[in-house]
Scaffold this motif. Structure first.
Motif, mmCIF file in Angstrom:
data_model
loop_
_atom_site.group_PDB
_atom_site.id
_atom_site.type_symbol
_atom_site.label_atom_id
_atom_site.label_comp_id
_atom_site.label_asym_id
_atom_site.label_seq_id
_atom_site.Cartn_x
_atom_site.Cartn_y
_atom_site.Cartn_z
ATOM 1 N N VAL A 1 9.878 -3.455 -0.946
ATOM 2 C CA VAL A 1 9.833 -1.992 -0.893
ATOM 3 C C VAL A 1 10.687 -1.545 0.284
ATOM 4 C CG1 VAL A 1 8.382 0.041 -0.618
ATOM 5 C CG2 VAL A 1 7.539 -1.936 -1.906
ATOM 6 N N LEU A 2 11.664 -0.674 0.002
ATOM 7 C CA LEU A 2 12.524 -0.192 1.074
ATOM 8 C C LEU A 2 11.729 0.656 2.056
ATOM 9 C CD1 LEU A 2 15.816 0.857 -0.794
ATOM 10 C CD2 LEU A 2 15.284 -1.297 0.340
ATOM 11 N N GLU A 3 12.012 0.456 3.335
ATOM 12 C CA GLU A 3 11.313 1.217 4.380
ATOM 13 C C GLU A 3 12.012 2.559 4.586
ATOM 14 O OE1 GLU A 3 11.023 -1.178 7.836
ATOM 15 O OE2 GLU A 3 9.787 -2.725 6.894
ATOM 16 N N VAL A 4 12.085 3.294 3.492
ATOM 17 C CA VAL A 4 12.700 4.625 3.522
ATOM 18 C C VAL A 4 11.644 5.642 3.122
ATOM 19 C CG1 VAL A 4 14.548 6.082 2.645
ATOM 20 C CG2 VAL A 4 14.914 3.610 2.859
ATOM 21 N N PRO A 5 11.137 6.426 4.073
ATOM 22 C CA PRO A 5 10.118 7.422 3.719
ATOM 23 C C PRO A 5 10.639 8.385 2.661
ATOM 24 C CG PRO A 5 10.292 7.184 6.099
ATOM 25 C CD PRO A 5 11.443 6.437 5.513
ATOM 26 N N PRO A 6 9.846 8.660 1.641
ATOM 27 C CA PRO A 6 10.302 9.556 0.572
ATOM 28 C C PRO A 6 10.378 11.002 1.043
ATOM 29 C CG PRO A 6 8.009 8.946 0.235
ATOM 30 C CD PRO A 6 8.501 8.132 1.386
ATOM 31 N N PRO A 7 11.246 11.797 0.428
ATOM 32 C CA PRO A 7 11.289 13.232 0.769
ATOM 33 C C PRO A 7 9.934 13.888 0.536
ATOM 34 C CG PRO A 7 13.202 12.599 -0.545
ATOM 35 C CD PRO A 7 12.262 11.432 -0.554
ATOM 36 N N ASP B 1 20.866 7.005 1.691
ATOM 37 C CA ASP B 1 21.774 6.475 2.709
ATOM 38 C C ASP B 1 21.189 5.155 3.197
ATOM 39 O OD1 ASP B 1 23.229 5.845 5.035
ATOM 40 O OD2 ASP B 1 23.661 7.951 5.422
ATOM 41 N N LEU B 2 21.739 4.046 2.715
ATOM 42 C CA LEU B 2 21.216 2.730 3.081
ATOM 43 C C LEU B 2 21.570 2.349 4.513
ATOM 44 C CD1 LEU B 2 21.873 0.744 -0.223
ATOM 45 C CD2 LEU B 2 19.660 1.394 0.734
ATOM 46 N N THR B 3 22.579 2.989 5.086
ATOM 47 C CA THR B 3 22.950 2.700 6.470
ATOM 48 C C THR B 3 21.925 3.279 7.435
ATOM 49 O OG1 THR B 3 25.297 2.725 5.877
ATOM 50 C CG2 THR B 3 24.750 2.918 8.212
ATOM 51 N N LEU B 4 21.584 4.538 7.205
ATOM 52 C CA LEU B 4 20.588 5.197 8.062
ATOM 53 C C LEU B 4 19.177 5.025 7.534
ATOM 54 C CD1 LEU B 4 22.484 8.538 8.796
ATOM 55 C CD2 LEU B 4 22.365 6.490 10.226
ATOM 56 N N MET B 5 19.062 4.436 6.324
ATOM 57 C CA MET B 5 17.764 4.233 5.680
ATOM 58 C C MET B 5 16.987 5.540 5.586
ATOM 59 S SD MET B 5 17.762 1.129 4.731
ATOM 60 C CE MET B 5 16.078 0.664 4.352
ATOM 61 N N GLU B 6 17.614 6.508 4.931
ATOM 62 C CA GLU B 6 16.951 7.788 4.723
ATOM 63 C C GLU B 6 17.554 8.495 3.506
ATOM 64 O OE1 GLU B 6 17.596 10.105 8.206
ATOM 65 O OE2 GLU B 6 19.669 10.588 7.722
ATOM 66 N N TRP B 7 16.764 9.416 2.949
ATOM 67 C CA TRP B 7 17.231 10.257 1.856
ATOM 68 C C TRP B 7 17.878 11.500 2.445
ATOM 69 C CZ3 TRP B 7 17.299 8.583 -3.050
ATOM 70 C CH2 TRP B 7 16.419 7.572 -3.429
ATOM 71 N N LEU C 1 0.814 -1.216 0.000
ATOM 72 C CA LEU C 1 0.000 0.000 0.000
ATOM 73 C C LEU C 1 0.847 1.266 0.000
ATOM 74 C CD1 LEU C 1 -2.811 -0.994 2.524
ATOM 75 C CD2 LEU C 1 -2.929 -0.933 0.022
ATOM 76 N N SER C 2 2.010 1.225 0.685
ATOM 77 C CA SER C 2 2.823 2.430 0.781
ATOM 78 C C SER C 2 3.574 2.737 -0.507
ATOM 79 C CB SER C 2 3.834 2.294 1.928
ATOM 80 O OG SER C 2 4.699 1.195 1.677
ATOM 81 N N CYS C 3 3.598 1.792 -1.421
ATOM 82 C CA CYS C 3 4.342 2.001 -2.666
ATOM 83 C C CYS C 3 3.413 1.801 -3.845
ATOM 84 C CB CYS C 3 5.530 1.049 -2.763
ATOM 85 S SG CYS C 3 6.458 1.198 -4.308
ATOM 86 N N SER C 4 3.146 2.855 -4.562
ATOM 87 C CA SER C 4 2.290 2.746 -5.733
ATOM 88 C C SER C 4 2.978 1.868 -6.772
ATOM 89 C CB SER C 4 2.035 4.134 -6.318
ATOM 90 O OG SER C 4 1.421 4.022 -7.580
ATOM 91 N N GLY D 1 11.141 0.661 -4.762
ATOM 92 C CA GLY D 1 11.020 -0.790 -4.790
ATOM 93 C C GLY D 1 12.291 -1.414 -5.332
ATOM 94 N N VAL D 2 12.589 -2.636 -4.887
ATOM 95 C CA VAL D 2 13.813 -3.329 -5.295
ATOM 96 C C VAL D 2 13.458 -4.723 -5.791
ATOM 97 C CG1 VAL D 2 16.119 -4.067 -4.613
ATOM 98 C CG2 VAL D 2 15.087 -2.077 -3.506
#
Length: 368
Positions: free
Chosen positions: A233-239, A281-287, A196-199, A222-223
């Motif tokens: 789907v990566l659990e990284v909230p989009p900007p 940033d895949l370490t911190l899981m954020e943009w 649901l979080s990823c169109s 998505g990966v």
């Protein structure tokens, strides 16, 4: 007799003193020598073995090192921006490094297109092919019977292990991913229920470390792993700006995704404003928003993107967009050093429909 012996002894001491003094002078001269005094042949051999980054750093030692380092330095060639033909049987290839456009005849390719269109009308299937406009090599893939949104391949089609991927959808909640490889007789399709979080409106598609990364129009990533056929789907909230732009009329034309040495960048443009660049940033899981590319050059496109670490100085730390102005002499770019577009006031052209059809393409090493 004693006097003669003294003279010989004195002469012998004098010779030793001279030799000792010469040795001391030579030692002093060696101590005074610097790295700048190395022979040119040794410098060339040493500097030619360095990668371009170390070569540039070595050139800061002194003027002599700079001269030798520059003479043996090999910079990356930039990709070419390919324009689909509008009039006549030519493609235009723009070289941003030389700032000139090179026409290339495509008559043989047009014949292939007509033949494929005829085949498509007969069997109602979609015909996919991989075509190299520089060598005219054509690789025909199996017919495809589904609708699709995006397609990509993992590496050069002539390489072993090349995977061709097509993203489509079934209904409103199922993502269909189809795969094949050069020489395959059919496509393999796997369906995934969309999170649901990823169109499942997959917008941009890139390859990084063997994985396919897909950016949705709402900014979620998505990966897909082609080896074990897994989708996540990566659990990284989009900007925030990517989410807000998803309702824009030109949402698909306001974002670019580029890969560089395992790093993923997203460039968000808005007419009249400076582009915003995010790095994952895949370490911190954020943009994270970045203000500099540390000399890297990004070639952003709607259909394909590239990056370069070492190009000519004026092109470094810039983002080049898929649009050329002034009769094929200037490509629209944004300098992160100067915080401005070149040419000025050209950013509005980025959302023109025909800019969406242009793509950056890798030329052969010996292409001129």
């Amino acid at each position: 007799m004693m006097s003669g012996k003294r003279k010989k002894k004195s002469k012998s001491l004098s010779i030793k003193d001279n030799r000792r003094a010469a040795a001391e002078v030579k030692r002093d001269n060696l101590e005074l020598q610097t790295w700048a005094d190395l022979p040119a042949e040794v410098l060339e051999l040493f500097l030619s073995r360095l990668d371009v980054g170390d070569n540039i750093r070595a050139s800061a030692v002194c003027k002599r090192w700079c001269s030798v380092a520059t003479s043996v330095r090999v910079v990356d060639q930039s990709p070419r921006l390919m324009y689909f033909p509008k009039i006549g049987n030519f493609y235009d290839f723009y070289d941003p490094m030389q700032r000139k456009t090179i026409p290339l005849s495509c008559q043989s390719w047009m014949d292939v297109v007509f033949a494929m269109q005829k085949m498509r009308r007969l069997d109602r299937d979609r015909i996919f092919s991989l075509f190299n406009p520089f060598t005219r090599d054509l690789i025909t893939l199996p017919s495809f019977k589904r609708t699709y949104r995006n397609a990509a391949f993992s590496c050069a089609p002539t390489s072993t292990g090349c995977v061709i991927l097509i993203f489509g959808r079934v209904g409103s909640s199922v993502l269909a991913i189809s795969m094949c490889y050069p020489g395959a007789k059919e496509w393999t399709t796997v369906n995934y229920y969309a999170v649901l979080s990823c169109s499942i409106m997959c917008n941009k598609l890139i390859i990084s470390n063997g994985l396919f990364y897909c950016l949705s129009h709402t900014g979620w990533l998505g990966v897909f792993d082609p080896l074990d056929c897994t989708w996540s789907v990566l659990e990284v909230p989009p900007p925030k700006c990517l989410v807000e732009s998803s309702t824009s009329k030109n949402w698909s034309k306001e974002k670019f995704m580029i890969e560089h040495k395992g790093n993923i960048f997203v460039v968000h443009i808005c007419c009249g404003e400076d582009p915003i660049i995010f790095k994952l940033d895949l370490t911190l899981m954020e943009w994270k928003e970045v203000r500099t590319l540390d000399g890297v050059t990004l070639f952003a496109g709607f259909l394909s993107s590239h990056s370069r670490t070492y190009v000519t100085g004026i092109m470094r730390n810039r983002v080049y967009f898929p649009k050329v102005r002034f009769y094929g002499k200037r490509c629209i770019s944004f300098s992160l050093d100067d915080h401005r577009y070149y040419p000025t006031k050209q950013c509005r052209d980025l959302v023109e429909p025909n800019a969406f059809e242009n793509l950056w393409i890798e030329p052969p090493k010996d292409f001129a």
